[in-house]
Design an enzyme around this catalytic site. Structure first.
Site, PDB file in Angstrom:
ATOM      1  N   TYR A  66     -30.577 -28.716  -7.487  1.00  0.00           N
ATOM      2  CA  TYR A  66     -30.538 -29.184  -8.886  1.00  0.00           C
ATOM      3  C   TYR A  66     -31.874 -29.814  -9.270  1.00  0.00           C
ATOM      4  O   TYR A  66     -32.440 -29.534 -10.332  1.00  0.00           O
ATOM      5  CB  TYR A  66     -29.401 -30.196  -9.058  1.00  0.00           C
ATOM      6  N   PHE A  85     -19.800 -43.157  -0.687  1.00  0.00           N
ATOM      7  CA  PHE A  85     -20.522 -42.400   0.341  1.00  0.00           C
ATOM      8  C   PHE A  85     -21.803 -43.150   0.672  1.00  0.00           C
ATOM      9  O   PHE A  85     -22.596 -43.458  -0.214  1.00  0.00           O
ATOM     10  CB  PHE A  85     -20.820 -40.974  -0.149  1.00  0.00           C
TER      11      PHE A  85
HETATM   12  N1  NAD Z   1     -25.628 -37.133 -17.497  1.00  0.00           N
HETATM   13  C1  NAD Z   1     -26.695 -37.542 -16.799  1.00  0.00           C
HETATM   14  O1  NAD Z   1     -26.680 -38.614 -16.171  1.00  0.00           O
HETATM   15  C2  NAD Z   1     -27.966 -36.731 -16.788  1.00  0.00           C
HETATM   16  C3  NAD Z   1     -29.059 -37.247 -16.080  1.00  0.00           C
HETATM   17  C4  NAD Z   1     -30.232 -36.499 -16.041  1.00  0.00           C
HETATM   18  C5  NAD Z   1     -30.325 -35.308 -16.711  1.00  0.00           C
HETATM   19  N2  NAD Z   1     -29.243 -34.823 -17.373  1.00  0.00           N
HETATM   20  C6  NAD Z   1     -29.375 -33.523 -18.051  1.00  0.00           C
HETATM   21  O2  NAD Z   1     -28.921 -33.629 -19.396  1.00  0.00           O
HETATM   22  C7  NAD Z   1     -28.311 -32.407 -19.785  1.00  0.00           C
HETATM   23  C8  NAD Z   1     -26.905 -32.683 -20.309  1.00  0.00           C
HETATM   24  O3  NAD Z   1     -26.139 -33.264 -19.253  1.00  0.00           O
HETATM   25  P1  NAD Z   1     -24.648 -33.768 -19.470  1.00  0.00           P
HETATM   26  O4  NAD Z   1     -24.463 -34.949 -18.613  1.00  0.00           O
HETATM   27  O5  NAD Z   1     -24.355 -33.835 -20.910  1.00  0.00           O
HETATM   28  O6  NAD Z   1     -23.841 -32.591 -18.772  1.00  0.00           O
HETATM   29  P2  NAD Z   1     -22.656 -31.694 -19.335  1.00  0.00           P
HETATM   30  O7  NAD Z   1     -22.213 -30.803 -18.214  1.00  0.00           O
HETATM   31  O8  NAD Z   1     -21.652 -32.522 -20.026  1.00  0.00           O
HETATM   32  O9  NAD Z   1     -23.425 -30.807 -20.426  1.00  0.00           O
HETATM   33  C9  NAD Z   1     -24.077 -29.601 -20.117  1.00  0.00           C
HETATM   34  C10 NAD Z   1     -23.575 -28.562 -21.110  1.00  0.00           C
HETATM   35  O10 NAD Z   1     -24.261 -27.329 -20.872  1.00  0.00           O
HETATM   36  C11 NAD Z   1     -23.325 -26.292 -21.037  1.00  0.00           C
HETATM   37  N3  NAD Z   1     -23.834 -25.132 -20.309  1.00  0.00           N
HETATM   38  C12 NAD Z   1     -23.924 -24.971 -18.958  1.00  0.00           C
HETATM   39  N4  NAD Z   1     -24.422 -23.753 -18.675  1.00  0.00           N
HETATM   40  C13 NAD Z   1     -24.662 -23.143 -19.870  1.00  0.00           C
HETATM   41  C14 NAD Z   1     -25.178 -21.882 -20.231  1.00  0.00           C
HETATM   42  N5  NAD Z   1     -25.542 -20.980 -19.309  1.00  0.00           N
HETATM   43  N6  NAD Z   1     -25.297 -21.569 -21.542  1.00  0.00           N
HETATM   44  C15 NAD Z   1     -24.908 -22.467 -22.498  1.00  0.00           C
HETATM   45  N7  NAD Z   1     -24.414 -23.681 -22.206  1.00  0.00           N
HETATM   46  C16 NAD Z   1     -24.293 -24.011 -20.913  1.00  0.00           C
HETATM   47  C17 NAD Z   1     -22.018 -26.846 -20.494  1.00  0.00           C
HETATM   48  O11 NAD Z   1     -20.876 -26.166 -20.989  1.00  0.00           O
HETATM   49  C18 NAD Z   1     -22.083 -28.282 -20.955  1.00  0.00           C
HETATM   50  O12 NAD Z   1     -21.448 -28.450 -22.211  1.00  0.00           O
HETATM   51  C19 NAD Z   1     -28.355 -31.496 -18.572  1.00  0.00           C
HETATM   52  O13 NAD Z   1     -29.489 -30.656 -18.674  1.00  0.00           O
HETATM   53  C20 NAD Z   1     -28.522 -32.452 -17.410  1.00  0.00           C
HETATM   54  O14 NAD Z   1     -29.169 -31.833 -16.321  1.00  0.00           O
HETATM   55  C21 NAD Z   1     -28.057 -35.492 -17.429  1.00  0.00           C
END
Ligand code: NAD
Length: 310
Positions: free
Chosen positions: A139, A200
């Site tokens: 990731y 963990f």
């Molecule tokens: N939540 C955190 O703590 C955090 C921390 C660092 C980075 N991020 C990044 O922020 C972004 C949003 O994270 P989140 O926590 O809202 O996660 P989340 O899983 O709730 O949101 C990700 C969304 O992307 C959609 N998705 C996945 N694959 C897809 C595809 N191929 N085409 C279209 N849509 C797709 C999913 O359905 C989901 O709604 C991500 O890129 C994640 O890596 C999140």
């Protein structure tokens, strides 16, 4: 401003869509619903179901768009260890497809949701954006690659790019899957349910937990700020919290004294992680407004899954 949010039906995306719509912007969302839920989107946000790797669909959705937020991704660190090919396909392949479409249609700026996991274990804390990434899971590797493609394709094509390295976001509506759930909603559910949690590692590992409103504030600023082209910017709270302290804080918030079981078969991942926020302050005028105790209280008040009955 006209905005496209990929992954906009997910946790961060739905909050961002609401905030931008509330500020008067025109918001489109593209999400394949592999993890997201479109019922979390407010009326007025334009939703399309689809995959971020679908370039013809992107061409249509990008017409007239000024700013793209790229949030669509697979988001679990442990799942990425099991399925690195899928993580590369979606997180790297999806980013490249989006950037190619942005180049062909023409947008002003792309804001990437990158991740603090790219830092891995660093000898010094807080971590700053100039430190060499030490990704310890697929990731994290996928996010490093996404950043590099972002800056490269943006520069070659002549649109602006900025990557926000988001730390551990939490808040109402965060998905709580049966496996590989994020730590805060999982601990809250366990403490409010059976009164005990499993950690963990030894519980001493630290993270920077940042409330969703602060993440959204930083993302909103990143669309308009000058001088952010090809910059990486940390977005956290600046507070370093051990998992033991997190459990105690959740216990205090819900009025329970949780018992903790330690599973020491794994190290518990990165040992220390806290954001250096000087660059976010300088370039985005960002300051985290919500401390952990307040954020946990808001989470429990606002998320119907955790609302306490009197
Ligand atoms: N939540 C955190 O703590 C955090 C921390 C660092 C980075 N991020 C990044 O922020 C972004 C949003 O994270 P989140 O926590 O809202 O996660 P989340 O899983 O709730 O949101 C990700 C969304 O992307 C959609 N998705 C996945 N694959 C897809 C595809 N191929 N085409 C279209 N849509 C797709 C999913 O359905 C989901 O709604 C991500 O890129 C994640 O890596 C999140």
């Amino acid at each position: 401003m006209r905005v496209l949010i990929t992954g906009g039906a997910g946790f961060i995306g739905a909050h961002l869509a609401s905030a931008l719509h509330g500020q008067g912007h025109h918001v489109r969302v593209l999400d394949d619903l592999s993890a997201g839920d479109p019922t979390g989107l407010i009326a007025g946000v334009n939703f399309t179901r689809g995959d971020v790797r679908d370039i013809p669909k992107l061409w249509t959705l990008l017409q007239g768009v000024d700013v793209v937020y790229h949030l669509a991704a697979r988001v679990s660190v442990p799942a990425s260890v099991l399925y690195p090919h899928e993580y590369n396909d979606v997180n790297v392949g999806g980013t490249v497809a989006l950037l190619e479409a942005c180049r062909d249609v023409g947008v002003r700026r792309v804001v990437l949701a990158s991740s603090a996991t790219v830092y891995g274990d660093q000898p010094e804390q807080p971590v700053g954006e100039t430190m060499l990434p030490r990704p310890a899971a697929p990731y994290a590797v996928s996010k490093v690659a996404a950043e590099l493609y972002l800056f490269n394709i943006g520069q070659l094509a002549g649109f602006e790019t900025v990557a926000l390295r988001i730390f551990n976001a939490y808040g109402p509506g965060q998905p709580l899957p049966p496996v590989h759930a994020p730590v805060i909603p999982q601990f809250v559910k366990q403490i409010m349910g059976r009164g005990s949690v499993v950690i963990f590692g030894n519980g001493g590992q630290t993270r920077d937990f940042v409330y969703i409103d602060d993440v959204v504030d930083a993302l909103a600023r990143a669309a308009e700020a000058p001088d952010v082209d090809r910059q990486i910017i940390n977005v956290g709270s600046g507070e370093e919290t051990s998992l033991d302290a997190l459990v105690a804080q959740i216990g205090a918030t819900v009025g329970e004294k949780p018992s903790v079981l330690y599973n020491r078969e794994t190290s518990g991942g990165i040992q220390r992680l806290v954001a250096g926020l000087a660059k976010a302050e300088r370039l985005l005028h960002y300051r985290a407004a919500t401390q952990l105790a307040d954020g946990l209280r808001k989470l429990i008040e606002l998320d119907p899954r955790f609302r306490q009955s009197d």
